[in-house]
Design a protein around this motif. Structure first.
Motif, PDB file in Angstrom:
ATOM      1  N   UNK B   1       0.849  -1.198   0.000  1.00 28.77           N
ATOM      2  CA  UNK B   1       0.000   0.000   0.000  1.00 28.77           C
ATOM      3  C   UNK B   1       0.882   1.245   0.000  1.00 28.77           C
ATOM      4  N   UNK B  42     -13.265 -17.728   7.279  1.00 25.25           N
ATOM      5  CA  UNK B  42     -11.922 -17.222   6.997  1.00 25.25           C
ATOM      6  C   UNK B  42     -11.059 -18.430   6.643  1.00 25.25           C
ATOM      7  N   UNK B  43     -10.226 -18.307   5.615  1.00 29.35           N
ATOM      8  CA  UNK B  43      -9.375 -19.457   5.246  1.00 29.35           C
ATOM      9  C   UNK B  43      -8.495 -19.892   6.421  1.00 29.35           C
ATOM     10  N   UNK B  44      -8.010 -21.113   6.361  1.00 30.30           N
ATOM     11  CA  UNK B  44      -7.198 -21.630   7.467  1.00 30.30           C
ATOM     12  C   UNK B  44      -5.760 -21.131   7.424  1.00 30.30           C
ATOM     13  N   UNK B  45      -5.334 -20.657   6.268  1.00 34.90           N
ATOM     14  CA  UNK B  45      -3.945 -20.208   6.134  1.00 34.90           C
ATOM     15  C   UNK B  45      -3.918 -18.823   5.494  1.00 34.90           C
ATOM     16  N   UNK B  46      -2.822 -18.089   5.709  1.00 36.84           N
ATOM     17  CA  UNK B  46      -2.743 -16.745   5.127  1.00 36.84           C
ATOM     18  C   UNK B  46      -2.646 -16.827   3.614  1.00 36.84           C
ATOM     19  N   UNK B  47      -3.081 -15.777   2.903  1.00 35.21           N
ATOM     20  CA  UNK B  47      -2.992 -15.785   1.432  1.00 35.21           C
ATOM     21  C   UNK B  47      -1.539 -15.753   0.990  1.00 35.21           C
ATOM     22  N   UNK B  48      -1.275 -16.367  -0.150  1.00 30.99           N
ATOM     23  CA  UNK B  48       0.086 -16.371  -0.675  1.00 30.99           C
ATOM     24  C   UNK B  48       0.441 -14.979  -1.200  1.00 30.99           C
ATOM     25  N   UNK B  49      -0.496 -14.363  -1.908  1.00 35.51           N
ATOM     26  CA  UNK B  49      -0.253 -13.030  -2.467  1.00 35.51           C
ATOM     27  C   UNK B  49      -1.041 -11.987  -1.679  1.00 35.51           C
ATOM     28  N   UNK B  50      -0.523 -10.774  -1.621  1.00 34.34           N
ATOM     29  CA  UNK B  50      -1.217  -9.691  -0.942  1.00 34.34           C
ATOM     30  C   UNK B  50      -2.566  -9.391  -1.585  1.00 34.34           C
ATOM     31  N   UNK B  51      -3.517  -8.947  -0.776  1.00 34.66           N
ATOM     32  CA  UNK B  51      -4.854  -8.652  -1.287  1.00 34.66           C
ATOM     33  C   UNK B  51      -5.076  -7.144  -1.315  1.00 34.66           C
ATOM     34  N   UNK B  53      -6.660  -3.725  -0.411  1.00 36.97           N
ATOM     35  CA  UNK B  53      -7.152  -3.334   0.917  1.00 36.97           C
ATOM     36  C   UNK B  53      -8.669  -3.152   0.957  1.00 36.97           C
ATOM     37  N   UNK B  55     -10.875  -5.045  -0.277  1.00 35.83           N
ATOM     38  CA  UNK B  55     -11.447  -6.361   0.045  1.00 35.83           C
ATOM     39  C   UNK B  55     -11.319  -6.622   1.554  1.00 35.83           C
ATOM     40  N   UNK B  56     -10.152  -6.269   2.082  1.00 35.85           N
ATOM     41  CA  UNK B  56      -9.905  -6.488   3.511  1.00 35.85           C
ATOM     42  C   UNK B  56     -10.852  -5.623   4.346  1.00 35.85           C
TER      43      UNK B  56
END
Lengths: 480, 480
Positions: B1, B42-51, B53, B55-56
């Motif tokens: 960001x 919420x997914x069980x693991x963090x995303x591989x690529x940044x999302x 903001x 969306x967040x």
């Protein structure tokens, strides 16, 4: 202040934060104010009537800003990184605006507890921790503490409680916290706070003990305790609680290439507890000290106090986590939000890139030191940290005759010159009597240019220090 | 960001906070989610690529917001107030955007230490504390801690250290923390954490002791320990450290009309230390626990650990406060900023008006209870807190035959009904075996209408509970 006044003041705050980050590189790293600068500029008592917020906001710029040291400045190399990110600022902003004093009970604000439980699993995943440490295991689990000192304190309390429950006749005086001389002062502070004995030596088999704090990446030099050896020693002592403090270096576990040297397998195999501060090198604004334990019951057995006014139906039913029993205080902030924002905003790959960038920048500096005639490493550079000192190039006979104290004197002169500057910030340390200087990379805005600039400044001040030292302290002739 | 993306996301956050406060009154007070609601969303693991903001931020609204309990809602009467103010939010925003990990040394960011020292004097002034507790005295002083539990822990550690320095042959097992049965669980937790003995009784002269925690305004009922009596007892024991915990009620000292009943003169005359949480009833967002001590050396003697990498020229010279030696952890947030913003934004008179308004609102409720046939106070209303229970109106013979347990059963039924509602939030407590319900006023948006509404709901549920209890539990006929 009504809602519309807040909107106006809020926009202005956002704008001023933007201005701050645009102009950061042009600022001095170090605040130039003198002790006591603020007294005299602020009245001695609070105002009787409320003031307009514009006046307050302007006073912040005028009075407070000049007294700030800029930890996010690309030429800040002191202490350790405290990486601040926009995602983290926004997470803190949303959290503080709710003021839901969350999480001491699940019922206080269910989202706060639930998000923390999930995001701590994400963070465990990011660092490669074993599933045994995850909240989803139902046995182990993770919790956000304020600082690594808090994490260590909680751990020691749990370790003591566990040991005493298994050995009820033990006297408090016989319990010992083992650290090394390079363990962060949090070990000593825990002993001081808890009134326990502390031994800053290696573990020996003759002693009885309840806790061992091992460090993966010491603050002073980035050293990594030899976990395989410790594992060998402790395996005959199942009551010994091994806490791994990796407050600074833990974030580097996000990159698979660092995991062997940081002994991830050992951590996963035998640590009772593990702490890493995402508010240091993990892109999350202070505070966010992540602590994982292999058995959450060790925490709650030691720390659960539930007075009647905190009882809830869900807590009584045992279907929810009540995080207040996982730490020392009662109230807690909604800190998982900023960790969630950061992990989503960066993703695993973005987080890894940041860590690799910092290590690469330290590599740039390290290469320059290696080539230098007058600088040498005191320890091998570790991750994004270099510990070095000035050593003058002399004829070999004179070089050999140099005393440690004389070299220390030179380096104190050198560090005095460095710390008189406001365009760079480094810190000192002492290693088995050797006075040395630390350079820690962590600001995301630090580029190769800043490393070269840092080296130039350091080399210049080193030369100047040698000159003064040569004339006034040592009387040893320089070569060249 | 980047900076411009932050500006956009920051404006949006400010707008959404405005929306939140505009719509707060129409929301349910209590979150309706069930345990485990967030897992699966919420997914069980963090995303591989940044999302992105956006969306967040939208996920925050969609997933997190429904799981929040609204502590600032005008019908939130549970636990204790945690007054959140726009001034406090802005203070936190400016502070977190600097991420200067301030204050563990003066040099870390001089403004942070200097402002804390000054604003703690302002706060002492606001509450009417003696000059002996002010930083300007050079002997006593004030420091912001995280929670009242932290304040109590720090205090106990200092008290223990002081006692042991004066009586070096004392065994740890002989040290006792004295509390009353109504002291907040922080007393018990301090004992648990520190491995000290705890006695929940009145002080008797036969015992040796190191610390007495007295409470001015207990959490459970707002009771005030009899400080004049304690003062009589302790005057023969100069080594006894009296800590006054006034976490909730301390803010009421801002109004001169409350000072006698809260024993301000006694606090000023003989307390070693005093704690009030501005993050409770003091208009400052969590966390801001203000702790004052009569002699700062008692803290630093107990807690000072200065490893080489934290040494600075100003610290070594002793010309500055290094606040890290006044508390348990090392790092600390820049919390004085929000306290400064709030005290300036409200002024003394604005702060007093807020406190008086809360007390007046509790008075509105108390008048209604007094007139009620089926509600009675268990203790006298204290400041902005009422503790009451349901007592059915029966023929006097039957009334006398009612057992405590039967009445408790009725009140558990009553509280069960209240806590099943989402339009009001109250909490329970237990007082010498009497199950009772607490109503604590603290939200600045609470008006007379909310108090009347609260009373209506309470009366309605009390009647319904009596009916059920009468039919199923007691079999006692109701009058009327």
């Amino acid at each position: 202040m009504d809602v519309e006044q807040f909107r106006k003041a809020g926009y202005q705050a956002i704008d001023r934060i933007c201005d701050y980050y645009y102009s950061l590189q042009e600022k001095s790293v170090v605040s130039k104010v003198e002790p006591g600068y603020l007294r005299g500029q602020i009245p001695l008592t609070p105002p009787e009537e409320g003031e307009d917020f514009q006046v307050i906001a302007d006073d912040y710029q005028k009075l407070i800003a000049p007294g700030l040291t800029h930890w996010q400045h690309p030429s800040f190399f002191a202490y350790f990184p405290t990486s601040c990110t926009f995602e983290g600022i926004l997470g803190d902003l949303y959290a503080s605006s709710m003021a839901c004093n969350p999480g001491f009970n699940w019922s206080c604000s269910p989202a706060c507890t639930e998000l923390e439980a999930i995001v701590m699993d994400w963070a465990a995943d990011l660092l490669g921790l074993s599933d045994a440490f995850k909240n989803s295991s139902g046995v182990g689990g993770g919790v956000i503490q304020t600082t690594a000192s808090d994490s260590a304190l909680v751990t020691v309390v749990a370790a003591r409680s566990l040991y005493l429950s298994r050995h009820p006749d033990t006297k408090m005086e016989d319990l010992v916290i083992y650290v090394t001389t390079q363990t962060h002062s949090l070990g000593a502070k825990a002993a001081l706070v808890l009134g326990l004995r502390l031994r800053s030596i290696d573990v020996t088999q003759e002693d009885s003990y309840s806790l061992r704090v091992a460090t993966v990446g010491t603050t002073s030099t980035g050293a990594v305790d030899n976990l395989p050896e410790i594992r060998e020693v402790v395996k005959d002592y199942p009551s010994l609680w091994v806490h791994i403090d990796s407050a600074w270096a833990g974030s580097a576990l996000a990159c698979p290439e660092n995991r062997d040297k940081l002994y991830l397998n050992e951590i996963n195999a035998f640590a009772y507890s593990f702490c890493s501060n995402f508010h240091k090198w993990g892109l999350v604004n202070f505070d966010c000290s992540t602590l994982w334990v292999r058995d959450r019951k060790h925490l709650t057995d030691a720390l659960d106090i539930t007075p009647p006014f905190l009882r809830t139906k869900h807590g009584d039913a045992g279907t929810v986590i009540d995080y207040r029993n996982w730490h020392l205080g009662l109230g807690r902030r909604f800190r998982s939000l900023k960790l969630w924002f950061v992990l989503r905003g960066y993703g695993v790959s973005g987080f890894q890139s940041y860590i690799r960038q910092c290590i690469a920048m330290n590599g740039v500096f390290a290469k320059l030191v290696e080539k230098s005639d007058i600088l040498e490493f005191v320890t091998k550079p570790s991750l994004a940290l270099s510990v070095f000192r000035v050593v003058p190039k002399l004829e070999s006979e004179k070089q050999q005759a140099l005393s440690q104290e004389s070299l220390n004197e030179l380096n104190r002169l050198f560090y005095g010159r460095i710390s008189a500057r406001d365009d760079i910030m480094l810190t000192q340390t002492s290693l088995n009597g050797i006075f040395c200087v630390r350079l820690a990379v962590g600001a995301s805005r630090t580029t190769e240019k800043h490393m070269h600039d840092a080296y130039s400044v350091i080399e210049k001040e080193a030369k100047a220090a040698i000159e003064v030292w040569d004339q006034t302290v040592n009387g040893v002739a320089l070569i060249g």
